[in-house]
Design a protein around this motif. Structure first.
Motif, PDB file in Angstrom:
ATOM      1  N   VAL A 152      40.494  12.158  23.052  1.00  0.00           N
ATOM      2  CA  VAL A 152      40.991  13.428  23.584  1.00  0.00           C
ATOM      3  C   VAL A 152      40.861  13.444  25.104  1.00  0.00           C
ATOM      4  O   VAL A 152      41.766  13.892  25.827  1.00  0.00           O
ATOM      5  CB  VAL A 152      40.201  14.606  22.967  1.00  0.00           C
ATOM      6  CG1 VAL A 152      40.467  15.901  23.736  1.00  0.00           C
ATOM      7  CG2 VAL A 152      40.567  14.775  21.494  1.00  0.00           C
ATOM      8  N   ARG A 153      39.750  12.922  25.600  1.00  0.00           N
ATOM      9  CA  ARG A 153      39.517  12.923  27.045  1.00  0.00           C
ATOM     10  C   ARG A 153      40.552  12.071  27.788  1.00  0.00           C
ATOM     11  O   ARG A 153      40.974  12.421  28.896  1.00  0.00           O
ATOM     12  CB  ARG A 153      38.107  12.400  27.335  1.00  0.00           C
ATOM     13  CG  ARG A 153      37.564  12.750  28.704  1.00  0.00           C
ATOM     14  CD  ARG A 153      36.202  12.099  28.938  1.00  0.00           C
ATOM     15  NE  ARG A 153      35.245  12.438  27.895  1.00  0.00           N
ATOM     16  CZ  ARG A 153      34.516  13.550  27.895  1.00  0.00           C
ATOM     17  NH1 ARG A 153      34.668  14.430  28.862  1.00  0.00           N
ATOM     18  NH2 ARG A 153      33.652  13.769  26.920  1.00  0.00           N
TER      19      ARG A 153
ATOM     20  N   ALA B  79      30.986  18.589  22.545  1.00  0.00           N
ATOM     21  CA  ALA B  79      31.580  17.455  23.275  1.00  0.00           C
ATOM     22  C   ALA B  79      33.084  17.607  23.365  1.00  0.00           C
ATOM     23  O   ALA B  79      33.689  17.280  24.399  1.00  0.00           O
ATOM     24  CB  ALA B  79      31.204  16.155  22.570  1.00  0.00           C
ATOM     25  N   LEU B  80      33.707  18.104  22.301  1.00  0.00           N
ATOM     26  CA  LEU B  80      35.152  18.303  22.321  1.00  0.00           C
ATOM     27  C   LEU B  80      35.540  19.355  23.359  1.00  0.00           C
ATOM     28  O   LEU B  80      36.514  19.172  24.115  1.00  0.00           O
ATOM     29  CB  LEU B  80      35.640  18.740  20.940  1.00  0.00           C
ATOM     30  CG  LEU B  80      37.117  19.104  20.828  1.00  0.00           C
ATOM     31  CD1 LEU B  80      38.008  17.932  21.236  1.00  0.00           C
ATOM     32  CD2 LEU B  80      37.457  19.576  19.412  1.00  0.00           C
ATOM     33  N   ALA B  81      34.781  20.458  23.402  1.00  0.00           N
ATOM     34  CA  ALA B  81      35.070  21.490  24.401  1.00  0.00           C
ATOM     35  C   ALA B  81      34.958  20.947  25.810  1.00  0.00           C
ATOM     36  O   ALA B  81      35.782  21.237  26.686  1.00  0.00           O
ATOM     37  CB  ALA B  81      34.121  22.663  24.206  1.00  0.00           C
ATOM     38  N   SER B  82      33.949  20.099  26.035  1.00  0.00           N
ATOM     39  CA  SER B  82      33.789  19.497  27.353  1.00  0.00           C
ATOM     40  C   SER B  82      34.962  18.579  27.690  1.00  0.00           C
ATOM     41  O   SER B  82      35.441  18.566  28.834  1.00  0.00           O
ATOM     42  CB  SER B  82      32.477  18.705  27.388  1.00  0.00           C
ATOM     43  OG  SER B  82      32.340  18.008  28.609  1.00  0.00           O
ATOM     44  N   ALA B  83      35.438  17.840  26.684  1.00  0.00           N
ATOM     45  CA  ALA B  83      36.571  16.928  26.926  1.00  0.00           C
ATOM     46  C   ALA B  83      37.868  17.687  27.205  1.00  0.00           C
ATOM     47  O   ALA B  83      38.717  17.229  27.982  1.00  0.00           O
ATOM     48  CB  ALA B  83      36.762  16.007  25.706  1.00  0.00           C
ATOM     49  N   LEU B  84      38.008  18.847  26.584  1.00  0.00           N
ATOM     50  CA  LEU B  84      39.245  19.633  26.760  1.00  0.00           C
ATOM     51  C   LEU B  84      39.255  20.407  28.064  1.00  0.00           C
ATOM     52  O   LEU B  84      40.309  20.606  28.669  1.00  0.00           O
ATOM     53  CB  LEU B  84      39.398  20.610  25.584  1.00  0.00           C
ATOM     54  CG  LEU B  84      39.784  19.993  24.231  1.00  0.00           C
ATOM     55  CD1 LEU B  84      39.653  21.036  23.123  1.00  0.00           C
ATOM     56  CD2 LEU B  84      41.198  19.429  24.288  1.00  0.00           C
ATOM     57  N   PHE B  85      38.058  20.828  28.494  1.00  0.00           N
ATOM     58  CA  PHE B  85      38.021  21.740  29.649  1.00  0.00           C
ATOM     59  C   PHE B  85      37.150  21.218  30.766  1.00  0.00           C
ATOM     60  O   PHE B  85      37.066  21.784  31.810  1.00  0.00           O
ATOM     61  CB  PHE B  85      37.501  23.119  29.220  1.00  0.00           C
ATOM     62  CG  PHE B  85      38.291  23.724  28.093  1.00  0.00           C
ATOM     63  CD1 PHE B  85      39.580  24.204  28.301  1.00  0.00           C
ATOM     64  CD2 PHE B  85      37.765  23.778  26.823  1.00  0.00           C
ATOM     65  CE1 PHE B  85      40.309  24.758  27.274  1.00  0.00           C
ATOM     66  CE2 PHE B  85      38.481  24.325  25.774  1.00  0.00           C
ATOM     67  CZ  PHE B  85      39.752  24.822  25.989  1.00  0.00           C
TER      68      PHE B  85
END
Length: 328
Positions: A287-288, A322-328
């Motif tokens: 995603v990142r 971790a997903l939230a960090s990768a998205l934003f």
């Protein structure tokens, strides 16, 4: 026999192979569960059960209380496998409920053995094979081959020490699976939601496509049914990985790190192999690195894996962060 590290978080969650947990199952065992047809390998042990389609759910529920040592045996293919099942039952008795010995006779219940093997990413089950279950999932790597009873005692001793160190103190009730004829013990009533029966029956028969279809019906009818949604996610994972060559899949992913199809497939295989956090990390990094529709596909696949594990699992909570960090 090589001693195995014991891991409470475990690996692939096998809960999609069971129906809704029966109400009232407590620390003493799986209340209301169907009784098994005798002990492992024909033993009359107080802490053993022969596993079939009728009581597989109860065995999984029992592993929520204390470990279940599961042996795959086949008297026709491997006479020593039947002896292993008996020896495991004997040693389990010596621990007064800290372990339950369970045996799947591959000859007697081939469809169940196939489904469980597929869930563990072992399409062709070698016999004998031993596995330790805790919290409805494998807590060790599969242990192939027969072993003398002294080696089995050494393994149980190691696992018992690790249980104590981790504060795991639950015990199985003796003869919890001992009622004959598959009847429910007096005063107990099984509470199995019939809505999940068609999907469960399809899984028991090895028909993953039918299980997906049945779970999908439930989710379409009630999107808030979290049990059905988790079952659908796991059934789809089993469906996507049927017949996949693990080495070829990993080679393809290594050759093209940004190929969404290749990376999501290896993430699925990681899930089945018990590497849940590796699967999450792989897709978070994907995603990142990606954008647009490719990023959306990677994100949606990761969210589906979250659902298969369960939203209250600490690994999922960490993965979502971790997903939230990768998205934003």
């Amino acid at each position: 026999m090589t001693q195995q590290p014991f891991s409470r978080p475990g690996a692939i969650d096998l809960s999609a192979l069971k129906r809704t947990p029966p109400a009232g199952a407590g620390a003493g065992g799986a209340a209301g569960a169907p009784a098994g047809g005798g002990g492992a390998g024909g033993s009359t042990s107080a802490y053993s059960v022969a596993v079939d389609e009728a009581n597989f759910q109860a065995v999984l529920e029992a592993s929520m209380t204390a470990p279940v040592v599961l042996v795959f045996s086949s008297p026709s293919q491997s006479p020593e496998s039947a002896q292993l099942a008996l020896d495991v039952a004997t040693v389990a008795d010596e621990y007064d409920g800290r372990f339950l010995a369970a045996s799947i006779d591959v000859d007697a219940v081939p469809q169940l053995a196939s489904v469980v093997g597929q869930a563990m990413q072992i399409p062709q089950l070698p016999v004998p094979l031993m596995l330790v279950l805790l919290d409805g999932r494998p807590a060790t790597q599969p242990i192939p081959g027969a072993a003398p009873i002294d080696d089995i005692r050494a393994l149980f001793n190691q696992l018992a020490q690790q249980l104590t160190a981790q504060g795991i103190t639950g015990r199985h009730q003796p003869n919890a699976f001992g009622a004959a004829g598959g009847e429910v013990a007096e005063g107990e009533e099984p509470e199995i939601d019939p809505r999940y029966a068609p999907a469960q029956d399809a899984l028991a028969a090895g028909d993953i496509d039918a299980a997906v279809a049945e779970y999908q019906k439930l989710v379409d009818a009630n999107p808030a049914d979290h049990e059905a949604a988790a079952g659908l996610s796991m059934a789809k994972l089993l469906q996507r990985t049927q017949g996949v060559d693990l080495n070829a899949a990993r080679a393809a992913a290594a050759a093209d790190p940004d190929d969404v199809d290749a990376q999501t497939l290896v993430a699925d295989l990681d899930m089945l192999g018990g590497h849940v956090e590796d699967a999450f990390a792989r897709l978070v990094e994907l995603v990142r690195r990606t954008s647009g529709k490719e990023r959306d596909r990677a994100r949606e696949h990761l969210v589906g894996l979250f659902g298969a594990v369960g939203n209250d699992d600490p690994r999922v909570l960490k993965g979502r962060q971790a997903l939230a960090s990768a998205l934003f």
